[in-house]
Design a protein around this motif. Structure first.
Motif: not given
Length: 227
Positions: A88-95, A97-107
């Motif tokens: 369904d897309g994807g997401f980031y995680a920081d060290a 374990g906090y998950i946040f959505p991918l950003q449209r303007t930057y990868a």
């Protein structure tokens, strides 16, 4: 004293570019309202910080007003360490374990993990990993990711990690068509030592792309299968 202007500083802009100064100004213009020309004592700094901190890619903001009437907002962005890619897309995680959505303007250029990811989060989720089993799996994966990121050799060679149906790891190199069957995220150092021997001993003898899979799961062995 009235507010005469806005000064936004992205404190870690050299590391990531999820949020820009223009973004912050836009958030305040839309959600806070008028602040230029208002008495500085009437500006709700806590509300401003809440607006900025509500952005998924923001770790923390600090708002304050100086004697010349300028409203300052300092922003620290979240630092992703891995990108999980799901159907369904994807997401980031920081060290942490906090998950946040991918950003449209930057990868962000971080390690990518795809396949059968045992995390319930979807592409729109924002928050910490709460389930104990999911958290334990994430922490074990971070040990593998950190090992790769802290190595000049493997950081350059390994570009993706796939999870198969049995939750085993498959490491995908930048060059070559081999797939390294890593198994569970345990005995990490030993498995990477075997990968090193594959590159230093087996490839010179057999040539690049001679093998389809390189199995690192067995203690004391490297099991290679030809194409």
């Amino acid at each position: 004293i009235t507010c005469t202007g806005l000064e936004v500083v992205i404190l870690d802009s050299m590391q990531n570019s999820f949020v820009s100064r223009a973004d912050v100004k836009g958030y305040l213009d839309r959600e806070y309202g008028q602040y230029i020309g208002t008495v500085i004592d009437s500006i709700d700094l806590t509300k401003i910080e809440d607006i900025i901190d509500g952005r998924s890619a923001v770790l923390k903001s600090q708002a304050y007003v100086t004697r010349n009437g300028v409203l300052h907002v300092d922003v620290t962005q979240r630092k992703p360490v891995v990108r999980f890619q799901k159907s369904d897309g994807g997401f980031y995680a920081d060290a942490d374990g906090y998950i946040f959505p991918l950003q449209r303007t930057y990868a962000s250029h971080v390690q990518i993990i795809d396949g059968n990811i045992p995390l319930a989060a979807n592409s729109g989720y924002k928050g910490a990993i709460e389930d104990p089993k999911e958290k334990a799996w994430f922490e074990s994966m971070m040990r593998v990711v950190n090992y790769i990121e802290n190595s000049r050799t493997w950081k350059d060679k390994i570009v993706q990690i796939s999870i198969d149906e049995g939750k085993d790891l498959i490491l995908i190199p930048r060059e070559g068509n081999e797939r390294f069957l890593f198994g569970q995220p345990v005995d990490i150092e030993d498995k990477f030592r075997k990968m090193e021997k594959y590159y230093t001993h087996i490839i010179p003898a057999k040539g690049a792309d001679h093998y389809r899979t390189v199995d690192l799961k067995y203690r004391g062995q490297i099991v290679c299968k030809e194409k």
